[in-house]
Design an enzyme around this catalytic site. Structure first.
Site, PDB file in Angstrom:
ATOM      1  N   GLY A 170       0.244  -1.232   0.277  1.00  0.00           N
ATOM      2  CA  GLY A 170      -0.210   0.004  -0.248  1.00  0.00           C
ATOM      3  C   GLY A 170       0.667   1.261  -0.245  1.00  0.00           C
ATOM      4  O   GLY A 170       2.311   1.762  -0.032  1.00  0.00           O
ATOM      5  N   SER A 171       0.344   1.939  -0.292  1.00  0.00           N
ATOM      6  CA  SER A 171       0.891   3.300  -0.419  1.00  0.00           C
ATOM      7  C   SER A 171       0.024   4.959   0.281  1.00  0.00           C
ATOM      8  O   SER A 171      -1.296   4.377   0.380  1.00  0.00           O
ATOM      9  CB  SER A 171       1.602   4.246  -1.461  1.00  0.00           C
ATOM     10  OG  SER A 171       0.547   4.094  -2.592  1.00  0.00           O
ATOM     11  N   SER A 230      -0.368   6.432   3.352  1.00  0.00           N
ATOM     12  CA  SER A 230      -0.984   5.978   4.672  1.00  0.00           C
ATOM     13  C   SER A 230      -1.980   5.842   4.637  1.00  0.00           C
ATOM     14  O   SER A 230      -2.515   5.545   6.017  1.00  0.00           O
ATOM     15  CB  SER A 230      -0.604   7.687   5.178  1.00  0.00           C
ATOM     16  OG  SER A 230       0.928   7.900   5.633  1.00  0.00           O
ATOM     17  N   GLY A 285      -4.608   3.366   5.444  1.00  0.00           N
ATOM     18  CA  GLY A 285      -5.031   1.655   6.415  1.00  0.00           C
ATOM     19  C   GLY A 285      -3.303   1.582   7.490  1.00  0.00           C
ATOM     20  O   GLY A 285      -3.760   1.099   8.192  1.00  0.00           O
ATOM     21  N   ARG A 314      10.188   5.122  -5.902  1.00  0.00           N
ATOM     22  CA  ARG A 314       9.889   6.471  -6.836  1.00  0.00           C
ATOM     23  C   ARG A 314       9.835   8.078  -6.868  1.00  0.00           C
ATOM     24  O   ARG A 314      10.747   7.887  -5.192  1.00  0.00           O
ATOM     25  CB  ARG A 314       8.344   5.679  -6.776  1.00  0.00           C
ATOM     26  CG  ARG A 314       7.524   6.448  -5.695  1.00  0.00           C
ATOM     27  CD  ARG A 314       6.245   6.114  -5.234  1.00  0.00           C
ATOM     28  NE  ARG A 314       5.462   5.883  -4.455  1.00  0.00           N
ATOM     29  CZ  ARG A 314       5.260   6.659  -3.022  1.00  0.00           C
ATOM     30  NH1 ARG A 314       5.628   7.948  -3.596  1.00  0.00           N
ATOM     31  NH2 ARG A 314       4.553   6.241  -1.883  1.00  0.00           N
TER      32      ARG A 314
END
Length: 412
Positions: free
Chosen positions: A159-160, A162, A164, A284
């Site tokens: 994920g990204s 933030s 969750g 990235r």
């Protein structure tokens, strides 16, 4: 002669997408966006840009579309945006390999995007990371939190932004957040796996890297816990030479441990009692407005230089000046309907303010998520000193105001 095209896999609705498009055009390239839902990106229609609807989770479909485009264009390079799905970065690497174009190592990207695997590789290489465990259900999460000792951070392994991510101060909060993550409200892009980790306490920093060169280190502050929503970001951070060198050395160790070092990387750290501890390595470019901050502070256009790398040209990372640049994010303290927001035009003309951007229109519903989606806008400012930049930001923020009417409660 066929026009040279830059293929962009997906876009970025409120961040770097338009800047990549504009930079590509300045370099004489035709930007073409491949997206599962091009309508998400307002700038594509506003700028009359070419966009093709394609399943960007399907590598074969992307290869087919790029092959079709090669009949009309000379594809100079392919890149893309992680957005809320960092697997895009790995897909871009695979596309670049297929078409023999410059690009990142997809295997390294995939290892890095899995936060549990990333933690394992960093720990094996002797890089300081928080204590961590992997959990698949509430029982495992509770046991892991008890072993590490609260407070702990719970986050999806993939994920990204933030999304969750939450600070849990006791076992009851661990149970509550695990139930939320596994209860159907959180959108999983892979099989649900929860990373339970020690809460590394201390100032937050982020190393901005291109290739194997640390360009600089930013500092940031978050809003109120238990979530981690950026409130302000400053570039460069106020560090001693020794602190800078230690963070830079740890960051380069991360690249070696993870097989990175092509293109942009941003590495998040906390300065704890035991020195710099790595929170996350992102394979990235940092999200907006970090590239603007770097350009205002040092005169280095990360987006343009990244595109040069993507198309096989030489980049130029030399600093042309030195300032302090900072961004302040606008974050409401309640959910509801945004009645009005104004003052952005006044803030934009404050001397030293470089950008004011609002993300939400009046009369829109707004629900806080505890992540980057809680922002309704930002201001960017720059000056020769950190104190001057902070004062400019505050003057700009003080001119912006809004009103939110809470949603009706049951029975009203």
């Amino acid at each position: 002669m066929a026009r040279r095209a830059l293929i962009l896999v997906e876009g970025h609705p409120r961040g770097n997408g338009l800047r990549y498009v504009q930079a590509a055009q300045r370099l004489g390239l035709t930007p073409i966006t491949l997206s599962a839902d091009p309508v998400r990106y307002d700038y594509l229609a506003a700028e009359k840009l070419e966009a093709i609807r394609v399943d960007t989770d399907n590598l074969d479909a992307l290869i087919h579309e790029c092959s079709r485009l090669r009949a009309t264009y000379d594809i100079a390079g392919i890149t893309g945006f992680a957005g809320d799905d960092e697997s895009v970065s790995a897909t871009v690497g695979k596309l670049c390999r297929h078409f023999d174009l410059p690009g990142p190592n997809p295997a390294s990207i995939e290892r890095c995007c899995d936060k549990f695997v990333q933690r394992q590789l960093l720990a094996e290489a002797g890089v300081a990371v928080p204590a961590y465990r992997l959990a698949a259900d509430a029982t495992e999460a509770e046991r892991s939190a008890a072993e590490i000792g609260p407070p702990v951070i719970l986050k999806p392994a993939l994920g990204s932004g933030s999304c969750g991510v939450r600070l849990c101060r006791n076992i009851d909060e661990v149970t509550e957040h695990t139930t939320y993550l596994l209860g159907g409200k959180h959108i999983w892009r892979s099989s649900p796996r929860i990373l339970v980790e020690e809460f590394a306490q201390g100032p937050y920093y982020c190393a901005e890297i291109m290739g194997n060169e640390v360009l600089g280190i930013s500092a940031a502050e978050f809003g109120r816990p238990p979530h981690f929503v950026f409130r302000e970001c400053t570039f460069p951070a106020a560090l001693t030479d020794d602190e800078y060198e230690r963070i830079a050395d740890v960051s380069l160790s991360c690249l070696r441990a993870l097989g990175l070092g092509w293109g942009p990387t941003c590495i998040e750290l906390r300065w704890t009692k035991r020195g710099p501890v790595v929170i996350e390595v992102n394979p990235r470019l940092a999200g907006s407005p970090t590239p603007q901050l770097v350009q205002l502070a040092y005169g280095v256009d990360l987006i343009t230089e990244h595109i040069k790398l993507v198309i096989g040209d030489e980049w130029d990372l030399r600093r042309t000046h030195s300032q302090t640049a900072a961004a302040r994010f606008l974050i409401p303290d309640r959910d509801g309907i945004l009645d009005w927001i104004d003052g952005d035009s006044r803030a934009a003309v404050v001397p030293g303010v470089a950008e004011v951007k609002l993300y939400i229109e009046p009369k829109s519903p707004f629900v806080r998520k505890g992540d980057y989606r809680d922002w309704i806008g930002h201001l960017v400012a720059a000056s020769p000193s950190s104190a001057g930049t902070e004062a400019i930001l505050q003057r700009g923020v003080d001119l912006i105001d809004w009103s939110i009417t809470p949603f009706p409660t049951l029975g009203e």
